[in-house]
Design a protein around this motif. Structure first.
Motif, PDB file in Angstrom:
ATOM      1  N   UNK A   1       0.802  -1.231   0.000  1.00 41.23           N
ATOM      2  CA  UNK A   1       0.000   0.000   0.000  1.00 41.23           C
ATOM      3  C   UNK A   1       0.835   1.281   0.000  1.00 41.23           C
ATOM      4  N   UNK A   2       1.955   1.346   0.743  1.00 38.60           N
ATOM      5  CA  UNK A   2       2.721   2.603   0.721  1.00 38.60           C
ATOM      6  C   UNK A   2       3.250   2.982  -0.659  1.00 38.60           C
ATOM      7  N   UNK A   3       3.330   2.025  -1.589  1.00 33.53           N
ATOM      8  CA  UNK A   3       3.946   2.265  -2.889  1.00 33.53           C
ATOM      9  C   UNK A   3       2.904   2.345  -4.009  1.00 33.53           C
ATOM     10  N   UNK A   4       1.618   2.434  -3.663  1.00 30.65           N
ATOM     11  CA  UNK A   4       0.557   2.419  -4.672  1.00 30.65           C
ATOM     12  C   UNK A   4       0.827   3.414  -5.790  1.00 30.65           C
ATOM     13  N   UNK A   5       0.620   2.972  -7.002  1.00 28.98           N
ATOM     14  CA  UNK A   5       0.854   3.827  -8.172  1.00 28.98           C
ATOM     15  C   UNK A   5      -0.126   4.981  -8.212  1.00 28.98           C
ATOM     16  N   UNK A   6      -1.327   4.793  -7.659  1.00 28.82           N
ATOM     17  CA  UNK A   6      -2.373   5.828  -7.745  1.00 28.82           C
ATOM     18  C   UNK A   6      -2.480   6.678  -6.490  1.00 28.82           C
ATOM     19  N   UNK A   7      -1.447   6.680  -5.640  1.00 25.21           N
ATOM     20  CA  UNK A   7      -1.584   7.377  -4.357  1.00 25.21           C
ATOM     21  C   UNK A   7      -1.655   8.894  -4.491  1.00 25.21           C
ATOM     22  N   UNK A   8      -1.273   9.456  -5.641  1.00 21.37           N
ATOM     23  CA  UNK A   8      -1.370  10.908  -5.849  1.00 21.37           C
ATOM     24  C   UNK A   8      -2.491  11.273  -6.834  1.00 21.37           C
TER      25      UNK A   8
END
Length: 415
Positions: free
Chosen positions: A407-414
């Motif tokens: 989860x910390x590296x999710x591609x869509x986090x931004x």
């Protein structure tokens, strides 16, 4: 199940791309690495070579907002910016600096630990039985300070490392000299981290891994990737010489990856942090293990054919030519380290670290186009985390759950 998706393209022939491709190949997939450069010729070629397991502290930490202006204006400080580029990078810079609050730093560090804590073993596992294995040198990593007070001034980062389980041993001047008799008088305190290591020729190491990959049936294509096109089932990779369809695509192109991920609808706040090195051939002295020289913020690493000093931070984009200031600072730094330093030849280099706004890489499938996986944005720890990242990507592509939370590296986090 492994083998379900047989035709896979990995975009990027650095340590992350080659590691991903090799782990995927070992799962039985038909894998092609695509890059405009040969393997190990980009950022992976010129990094400092340290397997920095303890690199769990992001660059922006509490207090950086007060320090940065002075550092930018002082040519003796290891932070440079091309002023013509500053306006372009301001949106990213605001996000980057906002991540320096203590709570956010702790969160980022928690995300970095799983990628780094077993890095040496991950490198050994990837390279076992290949010619690349000879490049891996497990051992110490020493942080050098002028005195113990300098070390205490870094208490925030060391307290954070200790919290994450990275505890070293202090070294006084006598211990430092016993370990390295040529060390300059400037440095009277060290902090030794054990169970780290270095790669004695990063470019050669990646090339050796790539040769093994190709000898075992992997494919290499030297071409520039222009675009990715969704085909519903699978993805078309558009090259400068045509296009090919793949069942799965992995974007592992470092600082050049953002445009491809953004073309899939993602918001990717990624800057290039321009890093420099000077490689000294046949020096009269080199350290017994990698040093992080704390006051100058560069590493000095013993290499197979000499000594490499690497580091310095410059912001100026992907296109600008090298600057002289960072090289001058590195030259001054090695003279402080070894006042009687001599060598036969020196080679200067500039590369591009992929710097996310939150110092965490983008790892995993695209939520907009699930046949595309991202594996980029490792900032200062790309070499260290490359094999672990490759194993995680292979797990995800082969429908296995990675053994860490992604989860910390999710591609869509931004997004």
């Amino acid at each position: 199940m492994p083998g379900e998706f047989q035709n896979i393209a990995v975009i990027g022939a650095g340590i992350v791309g080659v590691s991903s491709a090799e782990w995927l190949r070992r799962d039985g997939h038909n894998v092609t690495i695509i890059d405009r450069l040969p393997p190990g010729e980009g950022t992976s070629f010129g990094n400092g070579g340290v397997l920095a397991r303890c690199g769990v502290v992001p660059v922006p930490t509490p207090g950086i907002l007060g320090k940065a202006p002075k550092m930018l204006l002082d040519p003796e400080q290891p932070l440079f910016v091309r002023w013509s580029y500053l306006v372009k990078m301001l949106p990213w810079l605001r996000q980057y600096l906002s991540a320096s609050k203590d709570e956010k730093v702790q969160e980022i560090s928690d995300g970095l630990v799983p990628l780094l804590e077993d890095a040496v073993n991950e490198h050994l596992a990837l390279a076992k039985g290949t010619e690349a294995e000879a490049f891996i040198h497990p051992g110490d990593y020493i942080f050098l300070y002028q005195d113990e007070a300098g070390f205490e001034n870094d208490s925030y980062v060391w307290n954070l490392r200790r919290k994450q389980g990275f505890i070293g041993a202090p070294m006084d001047r006598s211990a430092l000299i016993a370990n390295d008799p040529a060390l300059g008088e400037r440095y009277h305190f060290g902090y030794k981290m054990q169970d780290h290591g270095h790669i004695a020729d990063p470019g050669g190491y990646v090339k050796a891994l790539a040769r093994h990959f190709e000898s075992q049936g992997g494919h290499m294509v030297q071409a520039d990737v222009k675009a990715l096109r969704s085909l519903g089932e699978g993805t078309e990779v558009v090259l400068d010489g045509g296009a090919e369809k793949y069942d799965r695509v992995v974007i592992a192109g470092g600082a050049w990856s953002a445009k491809l991920a953004e073309s899939l609808g993602h918001n990717i706040p990624l800057e290039t942090e321009r890093g420099y090195h000077i490689h000294y051939l046949n020096p009269n002295v080199k350290p017994p293990c990698p040093y992080m020289v704390a006051d100058s913020k560069f590493v000095a690493t013993p290499m197979a054919d000499g000594l490499r000093t690497a580091g310095i931070v410059e912001f100026g984009g992907l296109e600008a030519p090298p600057s002289k200031g960072p090289i001058t600072l590195l030259e001054k730094g090695v003279r402080k380290l070894y006042p009687d330093f001599e060598f036969e030849e020196k080679r200067e280099w500039l590369g591009h670290r992929p710097a996310p706004a939150d110092s965490l890489p983008f790892l995993g499938p695209s939520s907009h186009h699930p046949s595309v996986y991202c594996a980029f944005g490792h900032h200062h720890v790309g070499l260290t985390a490359g094999p672990k990242t490759g194993r995680m990507i292979a797990d995800m592509v082969s429908d296995r759950l990675p053994n860490i939370d992604i989860k910390p590296y999710r591609v869509d986090r931004f997004d």
